[in-house]
Design a protein around this motif. Structure first.
Motif, mmCIF file in Angstrom:
data_model
loop_
_atom_site.group_PDB
_atom_site.id
_atom_site.type_symbol
_atom_site.label_atom_id
_atom_site.label_comp_id
_atom_site.label_asym_id
_atom_site.label_seq_id
_atom_site.Cartn_x
_atom_site.Cartn_y
_atom_site.Cartn_z
ATOM 1 N N ASN A 69 11.719 1.614 -2.526
ATOM 2 C CA ASN A 69 11.826 1.403 -1.082
ATOM 3 C C ASN A 69 10.563 0.710 -0.595
ATOM 4 O O ASN A 69 9.452 1.140 -0.934
ATOM 5 C CB ASN A 69 11.911 2.732 -0.330
ATOM 6 N N VAL A 70 10.735 -0.327 0.214
ATOM 7 C CA VAL A 70 9.581 -0.951 0.864
ATOM 8 C C VAL A 70 9.779 -0.874 2.372
ATOM 9 O O VAL A 70 10.896 -0.982 2.877
ATOM 10 C CB VAL A 70 9.335 -2.403 0.405
ATOM 11 N N TYR A 71 8.669 -0.688 3.067
ATOM 12 C CA TYR A 71 8.682 -0.498 4.509
ATOM 13 C C TYR A 71 7.692 -1.449 5.156
ATOM 14 O O TYR A 71 6.645 -1.748 4.583
ATOM 15 C CB TYR A 71 8.304 0.946 4.860
ATOM 16 N N ALA A 72 8.034 -1.881 6.353
ATOM 17 C CA ALA A 72 7.132 -2.709 7.141
ATOM 18 C C ALA A 72 7.012 -2.093 8.528
ATOM 19 O O ALA A 72 8.021 -1.774 9.166
ATOM 20 C CB ALA A 72 7.660 -4.129 7.240
ATOM 21 N N SER A 73 5.796 -1.925 8.974
ATOM 22 C CA SER A 73 5.485 -1.422 10.308
ATOM 23 C C SER A 73 5.195 -2.638 11.184
ATOM 24 O O SER A 73 4.276 -3.407 10.897
ATOM 25 C CB SER A 73 4.267 -0.504 10.216
ATOM 26 N N GLY A 119 0.829 -1.194 0.000
ATOM 27 C CA GLY A 119 0.000 0.000 0.000
ATOM 28 C C GLY A 119 0.861 1.240 0.000
ATOM 29 O O GLY A 119 2.090 1.167 0.067
ATOM 30 N N ARG A 120 0.206 2.339 -0.046
ATOM 31 C CA ARG A 120 0.885 3.628 -0.076
ATOM 32 C C ARG A 120 1.665 3.827 1.224
ATOM 33 O O ARG A 120 1.138 3.634 2.319
ATOM 34 C CB ARG A 120 -0.162 4.710 -0.237
ATOM 35 N N PHE A 121 2.909 4.242 1.090
ATOM 36 C CA PHE A 121 3.741 4.523 2.258
ATOM 37 C C PHE A 121 3.377 5.866 2.874
ATOM 38 O O PHE A 121 3.290 6.007 4.086
ATOM 39 C CB PHE A 121 5.222 4.488 1.874
ATOM 40 N N ALA A 163 3.162 13.386 -2.751
ATOM 41 C CA ALA A 163 3.588 12.970 -4.087
ATOM 42 C C ALA A 163 5.030 12.488 -4.141
ATOM 43 O O ALA A 163 5.354 11.567 -4.887
ATOM 44 C CB ALA A 163 3.386 14.116 -5.079
ATOM 45 N N ALA A 164 5.899 13.075 -3.375
ATOM 46 C CA ALA A 164 7.325 12.749 -3.450
ATOM 47 C C ALA A 164 7.639 11.313 -3.003
ATOM 48 O O ALA A 164 8.724 10.810 -3.272
ATOM 49 C CB ALA A 164 8.140 13.729 -2.602
ATOM 50 N N PHE A 165 6.675 10.658 -2.370
ATOM 51 C CA PHE A 165 6.896 9.299 -1.868
ATOM 52 C C PHE A 165 6.353 8.218 -2.803
ATOM 53 O O PHE A 165 6.220 7.062 -2.412
ATOM 54 C CB PHE A 165 6.262 9.136 -0.482
#
Length: 189
Positions: free
Chosen positions: A129-133, A83-85, A89-91
């Motif tokens: 870039n991928v992120y996990a919370s 999903g959206r991080f 827009a810059a992300f």
């Protein structure tokens, strides 16, 4: 019931199919997720979403990001989605990823296969870039262990942030960490 063994891992890897989710998968996916809501601090939701709400979540995600399910013997045993991080827009070259595996199908390579596939699809979309919370605790308890942190580290994610005692569930406080993985080179666009 699944039990960990080399035989189980081989069977799951040989007989598992990964495909794009559809709203019709919502009941099966929700049955996996509801366990984590009701019994763990892995997700910070308190109330199990309705089936129609969960169908809408899948539909909305599929508009811009992959939502995958893993099946074995015609039964969904895990899922992952992106999903959206961040809404700015810059992300747009970054995404957040999540994964849930049926409680009896863990530690057999299923998570790795789902993440490899979703990361491949995100890279094809231009996500870098991928992120996990991830919920985290210094003192594991009956609601939260740190297996997700270890899984992400094994998959190449690095911890980039920690928020202390920011989430409250089951009458106790938990931390939240963010982990990050780079999928590609950061050249000028």
């Amino acid at each position: 019931m699944f039990r960990y063994s080399i035989e189980k891992e081989v069977r799951i890897m040989q007989e598992m199919t990964i495909r794009s989710a559809t709203p019709e998968d919502a009941a099966a996916v929700l049955s996996i997720y509801s366990y984590y809501i009701e019994n763990t601090a892995i997700t910070m939701e308190y109330v199990v979403p309705t089936l129609s709400e969960f169908e809408k979540r899948i539909e909305t995600t599929l508009e811009n990001y992959p939502y995958l399910v893993a099946e074995q013997d015609d039964k969904i045993i895990g899922y992952a989605y992106a999903g959206r991080f961040h809404p700015r827009a810059a992300f747009y070259r970054s995404a957040e990823v999540s994964i849930y595996i049926h409680k009896d199908a863990q530690k057999c390579g299923l998570g790795r296969r789902l993440y490899e596939k979703i990361e491949e699809m995100l890279a094809e979309q231009g996500i870098l870039n991928v992120y996990a919370s991830i919920a985290y605790t210094d003192n594991e308890d009956e609601y939260l262990n740190n297996n997700s942190t270890h899984f992400h580290a094994h998959m190449g994610y690095k911890q980039v942030a920690r928020f202390n005692l920011c989430a409250y569930k089951f009458n106790r406080w938990y931390d939240l960490i963010w982990m990050e993985k780079m999928l590609g080179e950061h050249d000028s666009i």
